[in-house]
Design a protein around this motif. Structure first.
Motif, PDB file in Angstrom:
ATOM      1  N   GLY A  82       0.851  -1.351  -0.142  1.00 22.91           N
ATOM      2  CA  GLY A  82       0.018   0.022   0.109  1.00 22.91           C
ATOM      3  C   GLY A  82       0.790   1.221  -0.024  1.00 22.91           C
ATOM      4  N   SER A  83       2.118   1.151  -0.626  1.00 23.58           N
ATOM      5  CA  SER A  83       2.841   2.395  -0.828  1.00 23.58           C
ATOM      6  C   SER A  83       3.269   2.450  -2.081  1.00 23.58           C
ATOM      7  CB  SER A  83       3.826   2.122   0.324  1.00 23.58           C
ATOM      8  OG  SER A  83       4.909   1.063  -0.146  1.00 23.58           O
ATOM      9  N   SER A  84       4.034   3.558  -2.389  1.00 24.31           N
ATOM     10  CA  SER A  84       4.629   4.092  -3.669  1.00 24.31           C
ATOM     11  C   SER A  84       5.727   3.358  -3.841  1.00 24.31           C
ATOM     12  CB  SER A  84       4.750   5.507  -3.833  1.00 24.31           C
ATOM     13  OG  SER A  84       5.870   6.005  -2.760  1.00 24.31           O
ATOM     14  N   SER A  85       6.674   2.800  -2.832  1.00 23.20           N
ATOM     15  CA  SER A  85       7.919   2.222  -3.181  1.00 23.20           C
ATOM     16  C   SER A  85       7.719   0.543  -2.865  1.00 23.20           C
ATOM     17  CB  SER A  85       9.092   3.132  -1.998  1.00 23.20           C
ATOM     18  OG  SER A  85       9.944   2.052  -2.385  1.00 23.20           O
ATOM     19  N   ALA A  86       7.862  -0.196  -3.857  1.00 25.29           N
ATOM     20  CA  ALA A  86       7.762  -1.406  -3.551  1.00 25.29           C
ATOM     21  C   ALA A  86       8.892  -2.550  -2.975  1.00 25.29           C
ATOM     22  CB  ALA A  86       7.612  -2.202  -5.005  1.00 25.29           C
TER      23      ALA A  86
END
Length: 144
Positions: A82-86
């Protein structure tokens, strides 16, 4: 560190080629005590790998930029977190720990080492069971 990059294509049966990236992530994460999904050019990924190596842990590392299906897996990890950085994403004992912030918080608050010990003990138990089975086989050969 144990890198799993070059064998990705042959590591899984061909039916998995078009499979769900999240299922693949879960399967890979459950196969080793400590698994890191990474991108080889990512400085945060490098830092997390160094953290585990500095603790004497030998994580299995999957470099997503070296896998033909890595982009799909990276998207699935982004949705999972649920974040922009995987990346980096860490699994211990098959359970999601999280990205860099969660791993560092666990390290600082003292919960990371117990997680690692528990995951290591599970591997030790499996190796011990395997050793016992081998010993039984050998002893049955000698007694016949």
């Amino acid at each position: 560190m144990h890198y799993q990059a070059e064998s990705w294509g042959s590591y899984f049966p061909t039916r998995a080629v078009g499979g769900d990236p999240l299922e693949r992530i879960q399967r890979l994460a459950s196969e080793n005590a400590v698994v890191i999904f990474s991108v080889s050019s990512c400085c945060m990924c490098h830092a997390i790998k160094r953290l585990f190596c500095g603790m004497g842990v030998n994580p299995t590392v999957y470099e997503l930029d070296e896998d033909p299906r890595g982009k799909d897996m990276e998207k699935a990890l982004t949705r999972l977190l649920g974040s922009s950085s995987a990346v980096p994403v860490v699994f211990i004992g098959g359970k999601l720990v999280g990205a860099m912030d969660r791993v560092m918080a666990s390290h600082i608050n003292g919960t990371l080492v117990p997680l690692l010990k528990e995951a290591g003990n599970d591997d030790d138990k499996a190796e011990e069971e395997e050793w016992c089975v081998s010993l039984l086989r050998i002893s049955s050969i000698w007694t016949h």
